[in-house]
Each structure stands twice: as structure tokens, then as C-alpha cells.
Design a protein around this motif. Structure first.
Motif, mmCIF file in Angstrom:
data_model
loop_
_atom_site.group_PDB
_atom_site.id
_atom_site.type_symbol
_atom_site.label_atom_id
_atom_site.label_comp_id
_atom_site.label_asym_id
_atom_site.label_seq_id
_atom_site.Cartn_x
_atom_site.Cartn_y
_atom_site.Cartn_z
ATOM 1 N N UNK A 23 25.723 -10.541 -39.752
ATOM 2 C CA UNK A 23 25.922 -9.015 -39.366
ATOM 3 C C UNK A 23 25.209 -8.837 -38.266
ATOM 4 N N UNK A 24 24.103 -8.797 -38.297
ATOM 5 C CA UNK A 24 23.073 -8.650 -36.972
ATOM 6 C C UNK A 24 23.857 -9.168 -35.747
ATOM 7 N N UNK A 25 24.106 -10.538 -35.843
ATOM 8 C CA UNK A 25 24.807 -10.931 -34.720
ATOM 9 C C UNK A 25 26.060 -10.325 -33.979
ATOM 10 N N UNK A 26 26.981 -10.018 -35.096
ATOM 11 C CA UNK A 26 28.246 -9.249 -34.910
ATOM 12 C C UNK A 26 27.809 -7.979 -34.250
ATOM 13 N N UNK A 27 26.832 -7.247 -35.018
ATOM 14 C CA UNK A 27 26.583 -5.875 -34.461
ATOM 15 C C UNK A 27 25.998 -5.776 -33.000
ATOM 16 N N UNK A 28 25.268 -6.907 -32.670
ATOM 17 C CA UNK A 28 24.877 -6.932 -31.562
ATOM 18 C C UNK A 28 25.813 -7.287 -30.421
ATOM 19 N N UNK A 29 26.767 -8.275 -30.797
ATOM 20 C CA UNK A 29 27.845 -8.631 -29.526
ATOM 21 C C UNK A 29 28.747 -7.317 -29.587
#
Length: 64
Positions: A23-29
Motif C-alpha cells: 500500500x505504501x508503494x502504491x501511494x508513493x507511486x
């Protein structure tokens, strides 16, 4: 960078840790993509306004 990400995902305990990491990766992207889109739009607007101002200034100085 990708290797470090996979190490972090693998080191998470349980499924909830993996989901949080993804989820953190998706939010960052998404955040990077949103800022990039905003900056491109703002850059285009500034360039257009600058060109209009330059054209108006040169037209005013060359007019009799």
C-alpha cells in the motif's frame, strides 16, 4: 532500490505487513505521478503566459 524493497517485503511478519508495504508503494507511486502531472501543467501555463507577456511588450515598443 528494488532489491531493498523486496527484502523489506520478505522480512515483514504476517500478511498485514506485506499489505501495508505494498500500500505504501502504491501511494508513493501515485503521489509521484500526481506531482509530475501538476508540474507539467504548471510549466506549460507559465511558458504560455510568459510568451504572451513578451509578445505584448514587443508589440507595445514597436508600435508607432
Amino acid at each position: 532500490m528494488i532489491k531493498n524493497l523486496f527484502k523489506r517485503i520478505k522480512s515483514q511478519k504476517g500478511m498485514s505487513g506485506v499489505l501495508v508495504a505494498l500500500l505504501l508503494v502504491i501511494v508513493g507511486v501515485g503521489l509521484v505521478a500526481g506531482v509530475n502531472t501538476f508540474m507539467k501543467g504548471a510549466s506549460t501555463k507559465i511558458q504560455t503566459d510568459a510568451n504572451n507577456s513578451i509578445n505584448a511588450a514587443t508589440a507595445a515598443t514597436t508600435a508607432p
